[in-house]
Every structure is written in C-alpha cells, then in structure tokens.
Design an enzyme around this catalytic site. Structure first.
Site, PDB file in Angstrom:
ATOM      1  N   THR A 125     -24.711 -29.178  12.843  1.00  0.00           N
ATOM      2  CA  THR A 125     -23.989 -27.880  12.459  1.00  0.00           C
ATOM      3  C   THR A 125     -23.052 -27.475  13.155  1.00  0.00           C
ATOM      4  O   THR A 125     -22.661 -28.408  14.310  1.00  0.00           O
ATOM      5  CB  THR A 125     -24.887 -27.172  12.434  1.00  0.00           C
ATOM      6  OG1 THR A 125     -24.037 -25.690  12.729  1.00  0.00           O
ATOM      7  CG2 THR A 125     -25.493 -26.824  14.143  1.00  0.00           C
ATOM      8  N   ARG A 171     -21.297 -17.118  10.994  1.00  0.00           N
ATOM      9  CA  ARG A 171     -21.967 -15.681  10.903  1.00  0.00           C
ATOM     10  C   ARG A 171     -22.229 -15.571  11.450  1.00  0.00           C
ATOM     11  O   ARG A 171     -22.281 -13.939  11.736  1.00  0.00           O
ATOM     12  CB  ARG A 171     -22.888 -16.545   9.816  1.00  0.00           C
ATOM     13  CG  ARG A 171     -23.068 -14.994   8.522  1.00  0.00           C
ATOM     14  CD  ARG A 171     -24.424 -16.316   7.290  1.00  0.00           C
ATOM     15  NE  ARG A 171     -24.561 -16.762   7.798  1.00  0.00           N
ATOM     16  CZ  ARG A 171     -25.158 -17.818   6.397  1.00  0.00           C
ATOM     17  NH1 ARG A 171     -24.511 -17.278   5.278  1.00  0.00           N
ATOM     18  NH2 ARG A 171     -25.847 -19.008   7.127  1.00  0.00           N
TER      19      ARG A 171
HETATM   20  O1  F6P Z   1     -23.971 -22.614   9.025  1.00  0.00           O
HETATM   21  C1  F6P Z   1     -23.166 -23.144   8.846  1.00  0.00           C
HETATM   22  C2  F6P Z   1     -22.707 -22.035   8.396  1.00  0.00           C
HETATM   23  O2  F6P Z   1     -21.184 -23.137   8.206  1.00  0.00           O
HETATM   24  C3  F6P Z   1     -22.043 -21.485   8.602  1.00  0.00           C
HETATM   25  O3  F6P Z   1     -20.945 -20.909   9.867  1.00  0.00           O
HETATM   26  C4  F6P Z   1     -21.130 -20.242   7.521  1.00  0.00           C
HETATM   27  O4  F6P Z   1     -21.747 -19.097   7.346  1.00  0.00           O
HETATM   28  C5  F6P Z   1     -22.507 -21.294   6.489  1.00  0.00           C
HETATM   29  O5  F6P Z   1     -22.808 -22.082   6.820  1.00  0.00           O
HETATM   30  C6  F6P Z   1     -22.087 -21.279   4.984  1.00  0.00           C
HETATM   31  O6  F6P Z   1     -22.408 -21.614   4.740  1.00  0.00           O
HETATM   32  P1  F6P Z   1     -23.582 -22.284   2.745  1.00  0.00           P
HETATM   33  O7  F6P Z   1     -21.908 -21.276   2.167  1.00  0.00           O
HETATM   34  O8  F6P Z   1     -23.388 -23.438   2.521  1.00  0.00           O
HETATM   35  O9  F6P Z   1     -24.043 -21.032   2.164  1.00  0.00           O
END
Ligand code: F6P
Length: 319
Positions: A125, A171
């Site tokens: 991640t 997030r």
């Molecule tokens: O978990 C990784 C991450 O990049 C977070 O920092 C971000 O909030 C989220 O994924 C967004 O993910 P997606 O738009 O794919 O749901």
C-alpha cells in the site's frame, strides 16, 4: 506437490508486480506450483485462479499497478462467501495463499487462515500504515511522485508569490504527507494523526511574509480535509492568494523505485519461505532492515503511529 496461491487486493501500489514475481519465481525455484488469483478476493470467490509459470511474470518488475488486478470485496466479510473461496482453492489442491495488500486485505487473510487456508500477508500500500514493517511496498514510489509534484509546484508558487495547497492521499494515515512535506520543504504539513489549527497555520504564513517570504506550500493529507476546504479555512484568518492542487490517483501509478522493487522482492520470497517452513497467519515486513514476521492479531493490535520525531522536525525546519 505443494501449491501456493497469490493475490493482490485493495488499493494497488507500485511494486506489487515485483512482489508477485518474487512469489512466483521463489515458489518455482523451490519446486512448488503457484497459482495467481485474479481480481483479489473477488477472484477467489469467482474461481478466477490460474497456474502461473516463470514467463508469466517476465517483464513486470518495472511496471506499476498489478498484473493480477485488484478489487475491493466487502462481501468477503460473510462466512458463506469465504467458504466458497476456500472450496475453490481446495478443489485445486491449493492450501496456502500469499495476500499482497493493506490492512483490509490482511483482515481477509487472517479469517482465511483461521478457516484452514494457510496465509501470509505482504504489505502493499502506498499509505505506509501497516504495523510490523518499517515500510510498505509502494510508499517510496508514491513519496517520490509527490516530491516531484511539490518541486514543480514550488517553482510556480515562487514565481507568482502564492500559497499552494497540495492534497495528497492518506485517508487515515499521514506518512505520505509528512515525508513529502519534509522532503519538499513544505511550510505546513497537515496530517490526520495531529490536530490542525488553521489559525496557527495563518500565523505562520504571516510571520514568513513579515520576513519577506511571499510563497508558501501546504501539504494536506486527504483524511484531514480537502484542498478546497483547507483554502476556505485559511481565508477565515488571512487574505492570501491561494491555489489548490489535488494529486489524486497519479500517486498510485508509475514505475516502482529501486527501493520498492527490492523490498517487494525480499518480502515476496520470504513469504514463500515461511509457508514452506510451516509458518502462517503472519504478515511479513522489514524492521531495522531485517526480515520479520508478525502475527496478524499483533499487526491489528494498535493503530499505525506517525513518526513523532519526524513530525517535530518538520515543524522545526519550516519556521
Ligand atoms: O489505501 C490506499 C489509498 O491510496 C488511500 O490513501 C486512498 O484514500 C484510497 O486508497 C483511495 O482508494 P480508491 O480511490 O481506489 O478507493
């Protein structure tokens, strides 16, 4: 013959391909058959599981994204859904699974492990928010992508004497904002782990201006507030010309850095080593640059902590 499965799940991260390659090549090197599960946990349930050969992971070490695709599968929380996944694996004689992903993916892996599929988690991640490892696969690449953006924005911020607010991913975790803010020389870093006082941010900008500084960079993690909210908050206290830049999903793509490729290669191969040694129900990582394995329940025990020393330093250096 032992058969091992591998999947990627959750938000993708640069270096996931290098980790898949390591799992596949190390398994074959050890005389084990290896199966790729496409589309994460969803692919386990829909039986999108295919045997992989050495050539299937050729020419991917340098690529961002994940060759196995990734998906979020909230229904995996249901025992009946997991049962279907377990049946699909067992029907192919696969008793072990390497799960490359973040916190949510680890929770699925822990459940599967308790229910009879031996699992090992590999931290993939960009957020760097997993306990039991100093760094997650993808963090270094995303960090460098953000730094590059901050450097470019600084050029124009200086020319136009503006305050720029740069919103980065995170997030729940502020590592990307903190590290990129320090490396990019940001005047202000706003992270979810520390309360944001916009009055104080305005005062810092004002104090810089009184010393002749005309531009300012604020790096805000999306979990704190959006860049536009941040601008609105700032304007309550100070009248400055602001521009906002939301970096978005470009932070998740791109060629993995050398650091991420090496980390992914070490951790992918180590995951296979552990499974062959009969170890499971754990997540791998590096701690002080040494390979380590931590039980899933231990990984979840505490929420991820920010490096307090680095946060203090960021404030000391941005006076
Ligand atoms: O978990 C990784 C991450 O990049 C977070 O920092 C971000 O909030 C989220 O994924 C967004 O993910 P997606 O738009 O794919 O749901």
């Amino acid at each position: 013959m032992r058969k091992i499965g591998v999947l990627t799940s959750g938000g993708d991260a640069p270096g996931m391909n290098a980790a898949i390659r390591a799992v596949v090549r190390k398994s074959i090197y050890e005389g084990v058959e290896v199966y790729g599960v496409f589309q994460g946990y969803q692919g386990l349930v829909t039986d999108n599981i295919h045997k992989l050969e050495l050539g299937d992971v050729g020419d991917i070490i340098q690529r961002g994204g994940t060759k196995l695709y990734s998906a979020r599968c909230p229904e995996f929380i249901e025992p009946a859904v997991r049962q279907k996944a377990i049946e699909n694996l067992k029907a192919k004689g696969i008793d072990s699974l390497v799960v490359i992903g973040g916190d949510g993916s680890y929770r699925g892996a822990q459940r599967l492990d308790e229910e009879g599929i031996k699992t090992i988690g590999v931290p993939g991640t960009i957020d760097n928010d997993i306990n039991g490892t100093d760094y997650t696969i993808g963090f270094d690449t995303a960090l460098n992508t953000i730094i590059d953006a901050v450097d470019r924005i600084r050029d124009t911020a200086t020319s136009h004497e503006r305050t720029f607010i740069i919103e980065v991913m995170g997030r729940d975790a502020g590592d990307l904002a903190l590290w990129a803010g320090v490396a990019g020389g940001a005047e202000t870093i706003l992270i979810p782990e520390s309360p944001s006082d916009m009055k104080e941010v305005a005062e810092r900008i004002e104090s810089g201006m009184s010393r002749g500084k005309k531009h300012s960079i604020i790096v805000v993690a999306e979990g704190v507030m959006s860049a536009s909210q941040c601008a609105d908050e700032l304007h309550k206290y100070i009248n400055v010309d602001t521009r906002e830049s939301v970096l978005g999903h470009m932070q998740r793509g791109g060629k993995p850095t050398g650091q991420d490729r090496v980390l992914a290669s070490r951790l992918g191969a180590f995951a296979v080593d552990l499974l062959l040694d009969g170890v499971h129900g754990k997540a791998v990582g590096t701690e002080n640059n040494k390979l380590s394995a931590t039980r899933f329940d231990k990984v979840f025990e505490e929420s991820h902590m920010i490096d307090e020393g680095l946060y203090r330093l960021s404030r000391e250096l941005s006076i």
